[in-house]
Design an enzyme around this catalytic site. Structure first.
Site, PDB file in Angstrom:
ATOM      1  N   GLY A  57       0.489  -4.872   0.957  1.00 39.24           N
ATOM      2  CA  GLY A  57      -0.629  -5.071  -0.114  1.00 39.24           C
ATOM      3  C   GLY A  57      -0.381  -5.538  -1.173  1.00 39.24           C
ATOM      4  O   GLY A  57      -1.459  -6.319  -1.770  1.00 39.24           O
TER       5      GLY A  57
ATOM      6  N   ALA B  86       0.759  -1.280  -0.038  1.00 41.49           N
ATOM      7  CA  ALA B  86      -0.221  -0.016   0.035  1.00 41.49           C
ATOM      8  C   ALA B  86       0.926   1.103   0.021  1.00 41.49           C
ATOM      9  O   ALA B  86       2.003   0.988   0.335  1.00 41.49           O
ATOM     10  CB  ALA B  86      -0.884  -0.365   1.251  1.00 41.49           C
TER      11      ALA B  86
ATOM     12  N   GLU C 157      -0.766  -9.317  -0.208  1.00 44.79           N
ATOM     13  CA  GLU C 157      -2.165  -9.513   0.042  1.00 44.79           C
ATOM     14  C   GLU C 157      -3.110  -9.554  -1.038  1.00 44.79           C
ATOM     15  O   GLU C 157      -4.018 -10.436  -1.270  1.00 44.79           O
ATOM     16  CB  GLU C 157      -2.870  -8.216   0.921  1.00 44.79           C
ATOM     17  CG  GLU C 157      -2.088  -8.480   2.418  1.00 44.79           C
ATOM     18  CD  GLU C 157      -2.314  -7.317   3.104  1.00 44.79           C
ATOM     19  OE1 GLU C 157      -2.233  -6.095   2.693  1.00 44.79           O
ATOM     20  OE2 GLU C 157      -2.993  -7.271   4.520  1.00 44.79           O
TER      21      GLU C 157
ATOM     22  N   GLU D 230       5.110  -4.788   7.425  1.00 45.53           N
ATOM     23  CA  GLU D 230       4.139  -3.851   8.156  1.00 45.53           C
ATOM     24  C   GLU D 230       4.672  -3.617   9.510  1.00 45.53           C
ATOM     25  O   GLU D 230       4.607  -2.266  10.073  1.00 45.53           O
ATOM     26  CB  GLU D 230       2.644  -4.207   8.279  1.00 45.53           C
ATOM     27  CG  GLU D 230       1.899  -3.820   6.954  1.00 45.53           C
ATOM     28  CD  GLU D 230       2.000  -4.865   5.813  1.00 45.53           C
ATOM     29  OE1 GLU D 230       3.049  -5.691   5.817  1.00 45.53           O
ATOM     30  OE2 GLU D 230       1.076  -4.972   4.858  1.00 45.53           O
TER      31      GLU D 230
HETATM   32  N1  COA Z   1       4.507   3.007  -0.975  1.00 46.19           N
HETATM   33  C1  COA Z   1       4.956   4.321  -1.338  1.00 46.19           C
HETATM   34  N2  COA Z   1       5.992   4.530  -2.137  1.00 46.19           N
HETATM   35  C2  COA Z   1       6.724   3.218  -2.458  1.00 46.19           C
HETATM   36  C3  COA Z   1       6.391   1.965  -2.116  1.00 46.19           C
HETATM   37  C4  COA Z   1       5.328   2.100  -1.133  1.00 46.19           C
HETATM   38  N3  COA Z   1       4.841   1.148  -0.555  1.00 46.19           N
HETATM   39  N4  COA Z   1       7.338   1.188  -2.103  1.00 46.19           N
HETATM   40  C5  COA Z   1       8.150   1.891  -3.117  1.00 46.19           C
HETATM   41  N5  COA Z   1       7.968   3.111  -3.112  1.00 46.19           N
HETATM   42  C6  COA Z   1       8.575   4.111  -3.896  1.00 46.19           C
HETATM   43  C7  COA Z   1       9.982   4.625  -3.261  1.00 46.19           C
HETATM   44  O1  COA Z   1       9.594   5.639  -2.069  1.00 46.19           O
HETATM   45  C8  COA Z   1      10.801   5.256  -4.185  1.00 46.19           C
HETATM   46  O2  COA Z   1      10.279   6.531  -4.527  1.00 46.19           O
HETATM   47  P1  COA Z   1      11.079   7.660  -5.078  1.00 46.19           P
HETATM   48  O3  COA Z   1      12.003   7.268  -6.501  1.00 46.19           O
HETATM   49  O4  COA Z   1      10.418   8.916  -5.203  1.00 46.19           O
HETATM   50  O5  COA Z   1      12.228   7.647  -3.941  1.00 46.19           O
HETATM   51  C9  COA Z   1      10.432   4.392  -5.482  1.00 46.19           C
HETATM   52  O6  COA Z   1       9.062   3.749  -5.224  1.00 46.19           O
HETATM   53  C10 COA Z   1      11.329   3.303  -5.856  1.00 46.19           C
HETATM   54  O7  COA Z   1      11.775   2.518  -4.620  1.00 46.19           O
HETATM   55  P2  COA Z   1      13.223   2.338  -4.066  1.00 46.19           P
HETATM   56  O8  COA Z   1      12.890   2.025  -2.509  1.00 46.19           O
HETATM   57  O9  COA Z   1      13.983   3.682  -4.376  1.00 46.19           O
HETATM   58  O10 COA Z   1      13.620   1.066  -4.758  1.00 46.19           O
HETATM   59  P3  COA Z   1      14.701  -0.062  -4.069  1.00 46.19           P
HETATM   60  O11 COA Z   1      14.649  -1.048  -5.281  1.00 46.19           O
HETATM   61  O12 COA Z   1      15.739   0.444  -3.442  1.00 46.19           O
HETATM   62  O13 COA Z   1      13.821  -0.829  -3.112  1.00 46.19           O
HETATM   63  C11 COA Z   1      11.918  -1.776  -2.282  1.00 46.19           C
HETATM   64  C12 COA Z   1      12.463  -1.490  -3.274  1.00 46.19           C
HETATM   65  C13 COA Z   1      10.417  -2.600  -2.688  1.00 46.19           C
HETATM   66  C14 COA Z   1      12.630  -2.764  -1.395  1.00 46.19           C
HETATM   67  C15 COA Z   1      11.558  -0.559  -1.316  1.00 46.19           C
HETATM   68  O14 COA Z   1      11.193   0.343  -2.035  1.00 46.19           O
HETATM   69  C16 COA Z   1      10.333  -0.650  -0.078  1.00 46.19           C
HETATM   70  O15 COA Z   1      10.916  -1.293   0.922  1.00 46.19           O
HETATM   71  N6  COA Z   1       9.372  -0.284  -0.297  1.00 46.19           N
HETATM   72  C17 COA Z   1       8.308  -0.413   0.532  1.00 46.19           C
HETATM   73  C18 COA Z   1       7.756  -1.805   0.941  1.00 46.19           C
HETATM   74  C19 COA Z   1       6.775  -1.801   2.217  1.00 46.19           C
HETATM   75  O16 COA Z   1       6.958  -1.619   3.287  1.00 46.19           O
HETATM   76  N7  COA Z   1       5.445  -2.282   1.650  1.00 46.19           N
HETATM   77  C20 COA Z   1       4.462  -2.274   2.584  1.00 46.19           C
HETATM   78  C21 COA Z   1       3.545  -1.118   2.980  1.00 46.19           C
HETATM   79  S1  COA Z   1       2.747  -1.354   4.316  1.00 46.19           S
END
Ligand code: COA
Length: 259
Positions: free
Chosen positions: A109, A64, A112, A132
Site C-alpha cells: 500500500g 496496508a 501504491e 502481497e
Molecule cells: N502491517 C502491520 N504491521 C507492520 C507492517 C504492516 N504492513 N509492516 C511493519 N509492521 C510492524 C511489524 O510487525 C513490527 O511490529 P512490532 O514492533 O510490534 O513487532 C514493526 O512494524 C516494525 O517492523 P519490523 O518487521 O520489526 O522491522 P524490520 O526493520 O525488521 O522490517 C519490513 C521492516 C518493512 C521489511 C518488515 O516490517 C515487513 O516486511 N513489513 C511488511 C511489509 C509488507 O508485506 N507490506 C505489504 C502488506 S500487504
C-alpha cells in the site's frame, strides 16, 4: 488528526504519515484521516503543490496493516480495497500536483500511495516492493493498474509476481521514480520542486494536471478534446492576460495570482 502531520509554507503543503508502531502501515484509521485531510485541502485554493512523506528514518509506508487484514473474509476485503482505492484516487485526482517524497520502505500500500502521486522522488535508502503475492493476496489499492500504466505490464508482472524489493536507483531506471537524492536532501528537494510548481500559473497547473490524469483514461481523440477545454479555461484568467502582455512588452512576468 493523530497519524497525519500537516505543515504549510507559502503555497506548498506537506502531509507526513506518522504511525511509528507499524512503520507507518495504513490501517483504517490512518486511511480515514488521510481521506478527510485531502478532502479539506482540496478546497483550499491557496495550496499549489502537496508533498506526502513518511515520518521516521525507516519507512515511507510499509504497506496496508497486515494485522487488520489477517482475518478478513472476502466481503470485508473487497470493502477494504474499495475504501483504499477511493483514498488513492483522492490523491491522484487532488486538484494540484502531489509529490511523494519516499524516505524509506514503500511496500504494498505504500508503493501504491506513491504511485497515486504525480511525481515520486526517493532518498537513496528508499526501497519499493509488492510483497502481497507472498502473503496470499494481490495488491488492492491500485498497484496492478497504476504500475502497469506507469512502467508497462512487464515491470508490473516482474515486481508483483516475484515480490522482489528494488532500490531507489532501480526504481529510477524503471521510470517509477523521477530522482534519487541523498537521504538528508530528500525533503529539501521535494520542497524545491513543489516551489517551482507553486510559482507557475495556478489555473494552468491545475488544468494541465486534469488533462494529464483524466486523459490517461481516454482515447487520444477524447484526450485532445479535453486538452482543448483545459487550454481554453486558462484564457479566462488575468494571469494569462498579464503574463502574455508582459512578455510582449519585454517586461518581467508578474507574480501569478491564481485567477
Ligand atoms: N502491517 C502491520 N504491521 C507492520 C507492517 C504492516 N504492513 N509492516 C511493519 N509492521 C510492524 C511489524 O510487525 C513490527 O511490529 P512490532 O514492533 O510490534 O513487532 C514493526 O512494524 C516494525 O517492523 P519490523 O518487521 O520489526 O522491522 P524490520 O526493520 O525488521 O522490517 C519490513 C521492516 C518493512 C521489511 C518488515 O516490517 C515487513 O516486511 N513489513 C511488511 C511489509 C509488507 O508485506 N507490506 C505489504 C502488506 S500487504
Amino acid at each position: 488528526m493523530t497519524c497525519i502531520k500537516f505543515d504549510r509554507k507559502g503555497h506548498v503543503a506537506q502531509l507526513t504519515i506518522e504511525r511509528p508502531e507499524g512503520l507507518n502501515a495504513l490501517n483504517k484509521e490512518l486511511l480515514q484521516e488521510l481521506s478527510a485531510t485531502l478532502l479539506q485541502l482540496a478546497d483550499d485554493g491557496q495550496i499549489r503543490a502537496l508533498i506526502i512523506t513518511g515520518a521516521g528514518d525507516k519507512a515511507f509506508v510499509a504497506g496496508a496493516d497486515i494485522a487488520e487484514m489477517a482475518d478478513m473474509d472476502r466481503n470485508r476485503a473487497e470493502i477494504f480495497a474499495r475504501f483504499g482505492n477511493r483514498v488513492m484516487s483522492q490523491v491522484s485526482s487532488f486538484p494540484v500536483p502531489v509529490i511523494a517524497a519516499v524516505n524509506g520502505f514503500a511496500l504494498g500500500g505504500g508503493f501504491e500511495l506513491a504511485l497515486a502521486c504525480d511525481l515520486r522522488i526517493a532518498s537513496a535508502k528508499a526501497s519499493f516492493a509488492f510483497p502481497e503475492t507472498g502473503l496470499g493476496i494481490t495488491p488492492g489499492f491500485g498497484g496492478t493498474q497504476r504500475l502497469a500504466r506507469l512502467a508497462g505490464p512487464m515491470t508490473a508482472f516482474d515486481l508483483i509476481m516475484t515480490g522482489r524489493r528494488i532500490r531507489a536507483s532501480e526504481a529510477k531506471e524503471l521510470g517509477i521514480v523521477l530522482e534519487v537524492t541523498e537521504d538528508k536532501e530528500l525533503l529539501e528537494r521535494a520542497w524545491e520542486i513543489a516551489g517551482l510548481i507553486a510559482q507557475k500559473a495556478p489555473v494552468a497547473v491545475r488544468e494541465a494536471k486534469r488533462a494529464i490524469i483524466e486523459g490517461l483514461d481516454l482515447t487520444l481523440m477524447e484526450g485532445l478534446s479535453l486538452e482543448q477545454v483545459c487550454f481554453g479555461r486558462c484564457f479566462e484568467t488575468e494571469d494569462q492576460k498579464n503574463a502574455m502582455v508582459a512578455f510582449l512588452k519585454k517586461e518581467p512576468i508578474p507574480e501569478f495570482q491564481g485567477e
